[in-house]
Scaffold this active site. Structure first.
Site, PDB file in Angstrom:
ATOM      1  N   ASP A  51      -2.935  -1.470   7.963  1.00  0.00           N
ATOM      2  CA  ASP A  51      -3.416  -1.574   6.575  1.00  0.00           C
ATOM      3  C   ASP A  51      -4.729  -2.361   6.526  1.00  0.00           C
ATOM      4  O   ASP A  51      -5.353  -2.473   5.469  1.00  0.00           O
ATOM      5  CB  ASP A  51      -2.348  -2.172   5.654  1.00  0.00           C
ATOM      6  CG  ASP A  51      -1.961  -3.590   6.009  1.00  0.00           C
ATOM      7  OD1 ASP A  51      -2.455  -4.121   7.027  1.00  0.00           O
ATOM      8  OD2 ASP A  51      -1.155  -4.193   5.260  1.00  0.00           O
ATOM      9  N   SER A  52      -5.178  -2.852   7.690  1.00  0.00           N
ATOM     10  CA  SER A  52      -6.529  -3.418   7.796  1.00  0.00           C
ATOM     11  C   SER A  52      -7.569  -2.356   7.428  1.00  0.00           C
ATOM     12  O   SER A  52      -8.726  -2.693   7.151  1.00  0.00           O
ATOM     13  CB  SER A  52      -6.790  -3.951   9.207  1.00  0.00           C
ATOM     14  OG  SER A  52      -6.474  -2.961  10.173  1.00  0.00           O
ATOM     15  N   ASP A  90       1.457   1.420   9.628  1.00  0.00           N
ATOM     16  CA  ASP A  90       1.685   0.154   8.933  1.00  0.00           C
ATOM     17  C   ASP A  90       2.216   0.427   7.532  1.00  0.00           C
ATOM     18  O   ASP A  90       1.632   1.227   6.786  1.00  0.00           O
ATOM     19  CB  ASP A  90       0.336  -0.569   8.821  1.00  0.00           C
ATOM     20  CG  ASP A  90       0.458  -2.070   8.933  1.00  0.00           C
ATOM     21  OD1 ASP A  90       1.596  -2.574   9.041  1.00  0.00           O
ATOM     22  OD2 ASP A  90      -0.594  -2.737   8.941  1.00  0.00           O
ATOM     23  N   LYS A 120       5.439  -0.368  11.154  1.00  0.00           N
ATOM     24  CA  LYS A 120       5.343  -1.838  11.217  1.00  0.00           C
ATOM     25  C   LYS A 120       5.498  -2.400   9.814  1.00  0.00           C
ATOM     26  O   LYS A 120       5.024  -1.798   8.847  1.00  0.00           O
ATOM     27  CB  LYS A 120       3.990  -2.271  11.799  1.00  0.00           C
ATOM     28  CG  LYS A 120       3.808  -3.804  11.821  1.00  0.00           C
ATOM     29  CD  LYS A 120       2.575  -4.231  12.581  1.00  0.00           C
ATOM     30  CE  LYS A 120       1.316  -4.250  11.762  1.00  0.00           C
ATOM     31  NZ  LYS A 120       1.337  -5.123  10.560  1.00  0.00           N
ATOM     32  N   GLU A 122       5.619  -6.453   7.690  1.00  0.00           N
ATOM     33  CA  GLU A 122       5.364  -7.885   7.834  1.00  0.00           C
ATOM     34  C   GLU A 122       6.554  -8.714   7.343  1.00  0.00           C
ATOM     35  O   GLU A 122       7.140  -8.407   6.318  1.00  0.00           O
ATOM     36  CB  GLU A 122       4.112  -8.278   7.036  1.00  0.00           C
ATOM     37  CG  GLU A 122       2.846  -7.609   7.537  1.00  0.00           C
ATOM     38  CD  GLU A 122       1.587  -8.066   6.800  1.00  0.00           C
ATOM     39  OE1 GLU A 122       1.668  -8.969   5.942  1.00  0.00           O
ATOM     40  OE2 GLU A 122       0.513  -7.508   7.101  1.00  0.00           O
ATOM     41  N   GLU A 188       0.605 -13.092  14.904  1.00  0.00           N
ATOM     42  CA  GLU A 188      -0.811 -13.208  14.510  1.00  0.00           C
ATOM     43  C   GLU A 188      -1.203 -14.654  14.223  1.00  0.00           C
ATOM     44  O   GLU A 188      -0.512 -15.371  13.497  1.00  0.00           O
ATOM     45  CB  GLU A 188      -1.062 -12.329  13.269  1.00  0.00           C
ATOM     46  CG  GLU A 188      -2.517 -12.363  12.824  1.00  0.00           C
ATOM     47  CD  GLU A 188      -2.926 -11.219  11.911  1.00  0.00           C
ATOM     48  OE1 GLU A 188      -2.128 -10.280  11.702  1.00  0.00           O
ATOM     49  OE2 GLU A 188      -4.066 -11.268  11.404  1.00  0.00           O
TER      50      GLU A 188
HETATM   51  O1  KIV Z   1      -3.386  -3.961   9.776  1.00  0.00           O
HETATM   52  C1  KIV Z   1      -3.616  -4.379  10.913  1.00  0.00           C
HETATM   53  O2  KIV Z   1      -4.638  -4.050  11.540  1.00  0.00           O
HETATM   54  C2  KIV Z   1      -2.662  -5.304  11.504  1.00  0.00           C
HETATM   55  C3  KIV Z   1      -2.992  -5.877  12.840  1.00  0.00           C
HETATM   56  C4  KIV Z   1      -3.963  -6.982  12.676  1.00  0.00           C
HETATM   57  C5  KIV Z   1      -1.766  -6.297  13.542  1.00  0.00           C
HETATM   58  O3  KIV Z   1      -1.672  -5.580  10.928  1.00  0.00           O
END
Ligand code: KIV
Length: 270
Positions: A51-52, A90, A120, A122, A188
């Site tokens: 989600d970055s 994500d 993934k 969080e 992280e």
């Molecule tokens: O969204 C992302 O890129 C991340 C990584 C930094 C692990 O969650």
């Protein structure tokens, strides 16, 4: 793990074996087919459609606004482009916190509509039920503890996690993620020694994003690692290339060639 362990498609068992054999796991983010093709050919083990993308692709100043639909489109392009890497999607903010059923529905969308190999999310102890529900449905889950960008306002900004008394909470989070069935966990922005102790306490691999060299693998946001983002990067980023500068130079050359009419040449014309 790539060179030492040639495999057709990386599976969760390969991550477990890498930890057991002491081989380091490599991970990068990817958001589209061209970059995913290159990373896959180079032999990266894990590609995260993070989600970055909200920050580094869509231009937002946090990860919060990106939607499931936006990430599904990106994940689809990454899974189509890869043959070897394990592709994780994500789950964005607001797509899994409410209930275990909501979490499962989102995870199922990423698997069915985007062809992801896992998801993934969080959170440690607070997300154990969601992780359990998803893994029990047969979907591999990558955990994410330490600094969790979706909670940046609650955490008071981009702050290093797990220091001092907070180490116990980090360990509890890691153990909760493992116990709920995750195949690996991202750690992280945590001090090296703390991440090292957590890594040794776990059976599943730890993937560092600013968690130091003692973790079982390393992951970076690709636009940071290869200099495609401008501006300041976190301390843990090593820049392996300066793509933004190279691209700007190349675009400048194109503009000059058009202005002085050296492009297109006769060979480049019909
Ligand atoms: O969204 C992302 O890129 C991340 C990584 C930094 C692990 O969650």
């Amino acid at each position: 793990m790539s060179e030492q362990t040639p495999v057709k498609r990386v599976r969760t068992r390969h991550f477990a074996k890498a930890k057991a054999d002491g081989l380091k796991i490599t991970g990068l983010t990817a958001y589209d087919a061209p970059s995913a093709t290159v990373f896959d050919r180079a032999g990266v083990d894990l590609l995260l459609v993070g989600d970055s993308a909200a920050n580094v692709i869509l231009g937002y100043d946090s990860t919060l606004p990106i939607t499931v639909d936006e990430l599904i489109t990106m994940t689809r392009s990454v899974t189509r482009a890869t043959q070897r890497a394990f592709v994780v999607a994500d789950m964005p903010f607001g797509s899994y916190e409410e209930s275990t059923e909501h979490a499962l529905q989102t995870a199922v969308r990423f698997m069915k509509e985007a062809g992801a190999h896992g998801v993934k999310l969080e959170g440690g102890v607070r997300m154990r039920k969601q992780i359990r529900r998803i893994t029990e449905a047969g979907i591999p889950v990558l955990g994410h503890i330490g600094f969790t960008p979706q909670s940046e306002h609650n955490l008071g900004g981009h702050v290093i996690q797990g220091r001092g008394d907070a180490e116990q909470q980090l360990l509890d989070d890691a153990l909760a993620v493992q116990e709920a069935g995750a195949f690996a966990v991202v750690i992280e922005m945590v001090p090296t020694d703390v991440a090292g102790r957590v890594t040794r306490a776990l059976d599943i691999p730890t993937i560092s994003v600013g968690g130091g060299v003692e973790c079982d693998g390393q992951m970076m946001v690709w636009t940071d690692a290869f200099g495609y983002t401008t501006g300041r990067s976190p301390k843990f980023v090593r820049k392996y290339a300066n793509l933004a500068e190279q691209l700007e130079q190349a675009v400048g050359n194109f503009i000059n060639d058009v202005h002085d009419q050296s492009y297109p040449s006769a060979d480049e014309s019909y």
